[in-house]
Enzyme design. Structure first.
Site, PDB file in Angstrom:
ATOM      1  N   LYS A 172      -1.872 -11.087   2.983  1.00  0.00           N
ATOM      2  CA  LYS A 172      -0.969 -10.354   2.094  1.00  0.00           C
ATOM      3  C   LYS A 172      -0.414 -11.266   1.006  1.00  0.00           C
ATOM      4  O   LYS A 172      -0.300 -10.870  -0.164  1.00  0.00           O
ATOM      5  CB  LYS A 172       0.186  -9.760   2.904  1.00  0.00           C
ATOM      6  CG  LYS A 172      -0.193  -8.625   3.836  1.00  0.00           C
ATOM      7  CD  LYS A 172       1.058  -8.107   4.539  1.00  0.00           C
ATOM      8  CE  LYS A 172       0.748  -6.979   5.489  1.00  0.00           C
ATOM      9  NZ  LYS A 172       1.975  -6.493   6.184  1.00  0.00           N
TER      10      LYS A 172
ATOM     11  N   GLU B  65      -4.158  -6.619  17.378  1.00  0.00           N
ATOM     12  CA  GLU B  65      -3.018  -7.221  16.682  1.00  0.00           C
ATOM     13  C   GLU B  65      -2.085  -7.905  17.676  1.00  0.00           C
ATOM     14  O   GLU B  65      -1.429  -8.894  17.341  1.00  0.00           O
ATOM     15  CB  GLU B  65      -2.266  -6.148  15.887  1.00  0.00           C
ATOM     16  CG  GLU B  65      -1.351  -6.702  14.810  1.00  0.00           C
ATOM     17  CD  GLU B  65      -0.910  -5.650  13.824  1.00  0.00           C
ATOM     18  OE1 GLU B  65      -1.528  -5.536  12.741  1.00  0.00           O
ATOM     19  OE2 GLU B  65       0.062  -4.919  14.119  1.00  0.00           O
TER      20      GLU B  65
ATOM     21  N   HIS C 292     -25.310   8.514  20.984  1.00  0.00           N
ATOM     22  CA  HIS C 292     -26.387   8.506  19.987  1.00  0.00           C
ATOM     23  C   HIS C 292     -26.136   7.459  18.911  1.00  0.00           C
ATOM     24  O   HIS C 292     -26.752   7.500  17.842  1.00  0.00           O
ATOM     25  CB  HIS C 292     -26.512   9.899  19.366  1.00  0.00           C
ATOM     26  CG  HIS C 292     -26.880  10.955  20.346  1.00  0.00           C
ATOM     27  ND1 HIS C 292     -28.185  11.319  20.596  1.00  0.00           N
ATOM     28  CD2 HIS C 292     -26.110  11.709  21.169  1.00  0.00           C
ATOM     29  CE1 HIS C 292     -28.212  12.262  21.520  1.00  0.00           C
ATOM     30  NE2 HIS C 292     -26.965  12.523  21.888  1.00  0.00           N
TER      31      HIS C 292
ATOM     32  N   GLU D  58       0.831  -1.208   0.000  1.00  0.00           N
ATOM     33  CA  GLU D  58       0.000   0.000   0.000  1.00  0.00           C
ATOM     34  C   GLU D  58       0.863   1.254   0.000  1.00  0.00           C
ATOM     35  O   GLU D  58       0.630   2.199  -0.778  1.00  0.00           O
ATOM     36  CB  GLU D  58      -0.921   0.020   1.225  1.00  0.00           C
ATOM     37  CG  GLU D  58      -1.923  -1.114   1.279  1.00  0.00           C
ATOM     38  CD  GLU D  58      -1.467  -2.264   2.146  1.00  0.00           C
ATOM     39  OE1 GLU D  58      -2.325  -2.922   2.750  1.00  0.00           O
ATOM     40  OE2 GLU D  58      -0.232  -2.501   2.212  1.00  0.00           O
TER      41      GLU D  58
END
Length: 531
Positions: A496, A337, A368, A198
């Site tokens: 991955k 993790e 809310h 990424e």
């Protein structure tokens, strides 16, 4: 015995089989859960109120015995001294060395050198005045920490416009670059390995953006933060613009390292230093406070009571400060993790469920959104309420109402309200007794739901650093108690690997064998240009 011989090696006993655990669980089952005794701990400027968690003298004593049975003192010493506490990768987890006033041992010189280089670099950029915007590209631990701190402490403005890009979705990098002047933008690429898909894909798009603006040497506007400086140099980043950290600084613990560069660029190097100082103060407390008054230790034991005795599968984080909007995902990564493990350090299936699901959002928005479930859902969840004693805005009435909401929600979770009480109240207004009884059942709150309250003096760098270190050490202690390694993340890697193969198939147009039916169908759809 806390350990037994297995093939000549000392192996920890599974937690559920440990007599000390059984005594702890029994004491927790008999503990007071109605908040009858005030219990507030203090450290590094923070206050932790555990009054509405399970407590009793017997439970406290059993918790201390459990720590002894799990060799907590030895594990804590190994962590703080830089021993290889990450067994599967044979690494230290020495993030405390990154924030110590005097970095310990062999780490001292290189840690101080990188910190000095980073400060000098930021001072140089400030004096030069060349860049007024920064695009930070990273993901996971390379993103959440800096993004959290900049949002939390930069609410009144930052020295430079800051954009954070993490997701591989092209919309993310498009939004990150939109409207910026390429000639006045610095690109910071943060990746421990400098191979993260990424991050490197987004970095290449940022370089293309610079080239398209006529910048002949785009790498001159790129800074790298990595544990793999050779890879950064190989891609074209000049050595003086590469800031390093080390394999013993795990990604989700790396904000204290050069990964904190965006914090210094946005807020000044003193903000990053203040963050480290707050964490170091919590480190000192963790290292020296007796277990019964040790905030991370007591938070960890409380978490085990809620997860393994009372059966709560999740933990809600409710920061009553809008500036802490990124705290929940930061803690999600830290906790889930680290503690989402199904085998213990010996490779055996865990004997008790480990880390809870972590979720939430800032109050009062959460009231809310999901507080209905917290109050009346059959499962419920423990809540960590976090609030500042003093606000940094000039609207005292707003802060008064914020504090009132935080305290009221916590009290309502604890006290509840019975159908009998409600029926008596409704009878005065509702002449139909049957309807009053029916309505009372809908309005009833079970109560008895546990929560903790963490109070910061105000949201500054020192307090935020102490808060993050508090959760880090809590997670470490829970790893020790569950007998798992909280410093690896093998579950992240498998997806991955599969993604790399599927990406190649989408490029080549050739579907590989071995997919399940659904994956094969959708890969074929994209290969054929249709959905």
């Amino acid at each position: 015995m806390t350990e037994r011989e297995s093939g000549g090696a000392r192996v920890e006993m599974p937690l559920a089989e440990l007599p000390a655990w059984q005594a702890f669980a029994e004491a927790a089952g008999q503990a007071d859960r109605r908040g009858g005794t005030l219990r507030v701990l203090q450290a590094a400027g923070l206050s932790l109120d555990l009054s509405t968690q399970a407590q009793s003298p017997a439970l406290r004593a059993a918790g201390l015995a459990l720590l002894v049975a799990r060799d907590f003192d030895d594990w804590r010493s190994r962590l703080l001294q830089g021993s290889a506490v990450n067994g599967t990768e044979q690494r230290a987890a020495w993030h405390t060395a990154l924030r110590a006033e005097e970095p310990p041992g062999m780490a001292a010189a290189k840690v101080r050198d990188e910190q000095d280089r980073l400060r000098a670099f930021v001072r140089h950029l400030d004096a030069e005045g060349r860049f007024d915007s920064v695009v930070h590209i990273g993901i996971g631990g390379s993103d959440w920490g800096p993004k959290l701190v900049v949002a939390a402490l930069g609410y009144a403005g930052t020295r430079r416009e800051m954009r954070f890009v993490a997701n591989i979705d092209g919309h993310a990098i498009e939004a990150g670059l939109l409207g910026l002047d390429p000639h006045r933008t610095l690109v910071v690429v943060s990746s421990k390995s400098f191979t993260t898909v990424e991050t490197m894909s987004n970095a290449q798009r940022a370089l293309q953006w610079l080239r398209e603006a006529g910048i002949a040497e785009p790498w001159a506007q790129v800074v790298a933060v990595t544990a793999n400086p050779e890879a950064a140099r190989g891609m074209g980043v000049a050595p003086e613009r590469i800031f390093r950290f080390w394999e013993w600084a795990g990604g989700r613990y790396s904000v204290w390292s050069s990964i904190g560069l965006p914090i210094a660029l946005a807020l000044g190097a003193e903000a990053l230093d203040g963050l480290r100082q707050g964490a170091a103060a919590m480190d000192e407390h963790f290292a020296t406070a007796p277990p019964e008054n040790n905030m991370p230790v007591q938070m960890a034991l409380t978490g085990l009571v809620n997860r393994n005795v009372y059966g709560y599968a999740s933990l809600n984080i409710a920061p009553y400060d809008a500036r802490l909007m990124h705290l929940v995902p930061y803690l999600q990564q830290l906790e889930m993790e680290s503690l989402g493990k199904s085998v213990d350090r010996a490779g055996r299936p865990v004997s008790l469920p480990t880390g809870p699901v972590v979720w939430g959002m800032p109050g009062t928005d959460g009231q809310h959104t999901f507080f209905q479930w917290l109050h009346q859902g059959p499962e419920g969840a423990p809540v960590d309420f976090i609030i500042c004693r003093d606000a940094d805005h000039p609207f005292p009435e707003h802060h008064r109402l914020l504090v009132a909401n935080c305290l009221a929600q916590r009290e309502a979770l604890l006290k509840g309200k019975s159908a009998q009480t409600l029926q008596a109240e409704l009878a005065a207004k509702e002449p139909d007794a049957a309807r009053a009884a029916w309505l009372a059942r809908h309005k009833a709150h079970p109560g008895g739901r546990p929560s903790s309250l963490i109070v910061l003096p105000r949201l500054n760098a020192h307090a935020l650093g102490a808060l993050l270190a508090l959760y880090e050490h809590k997670v470490f202690v829970q790893g020790v108690l569950w007998g798992i390694n909280p410093f690896d993340q093998w579950g992240v890697e498998y997806g991955k690997i599969l993604a790399t193969g599927i990406a190649a198939e989408l490029t080549s147009g050739r579907l590989a064998e071995g997919h399940d039916a659904s994956t094969a169908y959708w890969v074929a759809q994209w290969e054929n240009g249709g959905v």
